[in-house]
Write a protein that holds these residues in place. Sequence first.
Motif, PDB file in Angstrom:
ATOM      1  N   LYS A  34       2.060  -5.121   3.557  1.00 20.85           N
ATOM      2  CA  LYS A  34       3.249  -4.283   3.777  1.00 20.85           C
ATOM      3  C   LYS A  34       2.873  -2.836   3.440  1.00 20.85           C
ATOM      4  O   LYS A  34       2.708  -2.484   2.274  1.00 20.85           O
ATOM      5  N   LEU A  64      -2.540   2.018 -10.151  1.00 19.05           N
ATOM      6  CA  LEU A  64      -1.311   2.813 -10.275  1.00 19.05           C
ATOM      7  C   LEU A  64      -1.607   4.313 -10.376  1.00 19.05           C
ATOM      8  O   LEU A  64      -2.683   4.767 -10.037  1.00 19.05           O
ATOM      9  N   GLU A 101       2.514  13.371 -13.253  1.00 19.79           N
ATOM     10  CA  GLU A 101       1.660  13.390 -12.056  1.00 19.79           C
ATOM     11  C   GLU A 101       2.355  14.195 -10.956  1.00 19.79           C
ATOM     12  O   GLU A 101       3.391  13.785 -10.445  1.00 19.79           O
ATOM     13  N   SER A 107       2.725   3.744  -7.286  1.00 19.62           N
ATOM     14  CA  SER A 107       3.121   4.417  -8.527  1.00 19.62           C
ATOM     15  C   SER A 107       3.257   3.433  -9.692  1.00 19.62           C
ATOM     16  O   SER A 107       3.472   2.227  -9.488  1.00 19.62           O
ATOM     17  N   TRP A 128       1.265   5.765   0.719  1.00 19.69           N
ATOM     18  CA  TRP A 128       1.203   6.612   1.919  1.00 19.69           C
ATOM     19  C   TRP A 128       0.081   7.655   1.887  1.00 19.69           C
ATOM     20  O   TRP A 128      -0.050   8.434   2.819  1.00 19.69           O
ATOM     21  N   THR A 163       6.669   1.575  -9.707  1.00 17.55           N
ATOM     22  CA  THR A 163       6.748   0.416  -8.810  1.00 17.55           C
ATOM     23  C   THR A 163       5.889  -0.726  -9.351  1.00 17.55           C
ATOM     24  O   THR A 163       6.268  -1.899  -9.250  1.00 17.55           O
ATOM     25  N   THR A 211       0.822  -1.225   0.000  1.00 12.82           N
ATOM     26  CA  THR A 211       0.000   0.000   0.000  1.00 12.82           C
ATOM     27  C   THR A 211       0.858   1.279   0.000  1.00 12.82           C
ATOM     28  O   THR A 211       2.012   1.263   0.432  1.00 12.82           O
ATOM     29  N   ASN A 244      11.328  -0.526   0.986  1.00 15.60           N
ATOM     30  CA  ASN A 244      10.787  -1.070  -0.261  1.00 15.60           C
ATOM     31  C   ASN A 244      11.226  -2.506  -0.539  1.00 15.60           C
ATOM     32  O   ASN A 244      10.505  -3.274  -1.180  1.00 15.60           O
TER      33      ASN A 244
END
Length: 468
Positions: free
Chosen positions: A170, A244, A374, A222, A146, A225, A144, A202
């Motif tokens: 996580k 995403l 973004e 993102s 933030w 990721t 997840t 990470n």
Amino acid sequence: MQRWSLVIDGRKVATDGFQDVINPSTGGTVGAMPLATSKNLDDAVGAASRAFALWKDVPDPERAEACRAIAATLEENSEELAKLLTLEQGKPLNGLGSRFEIGGAVAWTRHTSELSLPVEVLQDNPDGRVELHRKPIGVVGSITPWNWPVMIACWHIIPAIRTGNTVVIKPSPLTPLSTIRLVELMNEKLPPGVVNIVTGENEIGSLMSAHPGIAKVTFTGSTATGRRIMQNAASTLKRLTLELGGNDAGIVLPDADPKKIVEGLFWGAFINNGQTCAALKRLYVHDGLYEEVCRELTAYARQVVVGDGLSEGSILGPVQNRRQFEIVSAFVDEARSKGGRVLIGGNPAGGSGHFYPVTLVADVDHGCRLVDEEQFGPALPIIRYREVDEAVAKANASSMGLGGSVWGSDLEEAKRVVARIEAGSVWINKHGAIQPNAPFGGVKQSGFGVEFGVDGLKEFTTVQSVFC
Ligand code: NAD
């Protein structure tokens, strides 16, 4: 300072290592996040696998009841969760902040408790009977971000366990504590091992996405990721749901009433300080009402109180972390250097918190990062257009496709235009409104798979066709 623990197999597990979690309003320390090792991850996956062997066969009404009990306990503990969330995330208690987020987590949990996936009869005639059964997948790895950590954790965990899977979650290392508390509360209502949490940097997410004991990864974060997770998951062919990034466009049509739409436009863009996947991130306004929309938005922005989230008067808080603050600053500075007209904001005051003012930048176009990428922060570019076709083409000139909106007085015309936007969700005269009964997900590089409702539930199952 409180040192937090992992939760594995229904028990708190201490770690040797810790990392400070920082309050973005003050720069102070909120608590110490436990740093899980790969051994902790193996233990969590092991516990979840053992729990799966039992949980998958628990009768459906009992799993529904457990989810209802979770909703009730989250509601009872909502103020404690909201304060912890504000301390580590920065969002205010009030407005569309922490209390709103915990309320959303409760509402989604309750709604999902009442959903089910009964056996479907595809055929029943003299040639035979064919039934479609849905089965849980196994251990689900949840990763997840933030920005809405508690709500997104519930979006991952509840449909997974509702359908008989077990979970290792996580959270982001920037906002892990409210998720640890959430999982502690869930464990009071669940058998050991059904929901486990490992926290860390990470690297733990990387290990999860390649872990042979994890059958599916559900990820929100993102696009960059998401790509890495997909690569890591390939060797074990994991199922994936990837929610995403987005660069949502909003188009204000020539017949819109600026006074009527200003509040919706503002909060569509600035909810959670713009740190929302499906926030309005590029605003296209017709030349005929461009200046009026700019004036109305600036006047609205002027009265929004930005401050420490714990203060009951704050309506927006700081940017969550320094890295994101630097991104927003750099994008605004570049837009300004390319001729952008800063209507309000743009000059952060400095100090220990990551406070960036509400910022509106007019007279910008594609070719600067504030429009093309973004920003994920409190800065909105406002782009002038003359033909609706031009606005639609520019709205679609993005590799992302999460959300989009059209603003106007003629509903039929607005419907025609909004249908042309390439995005998983589109809105008329609002932006970013989501609800637990409507599937939500991206197209293009905003990801694949959906969350919410029956379609979201199906993502946590495999299909078995039974030929009787
Ligand atoms: P991020 O991708 O940096 O991190 C998200 C999570 O992935 C964190 O828990 C992080 O520790 C973990 N992670 C990082 N590298 C990893 C790796 N190699 N393997 C596995 N896990 C790894 O995203 P963020 O900065 O926390 O969140 C912001 C982004 O999330 C924005 O792009 C936003 O649009 C997106 N987002 C999307 C949605 C949606 O529903 N589509 C919702 C919220 C946020």
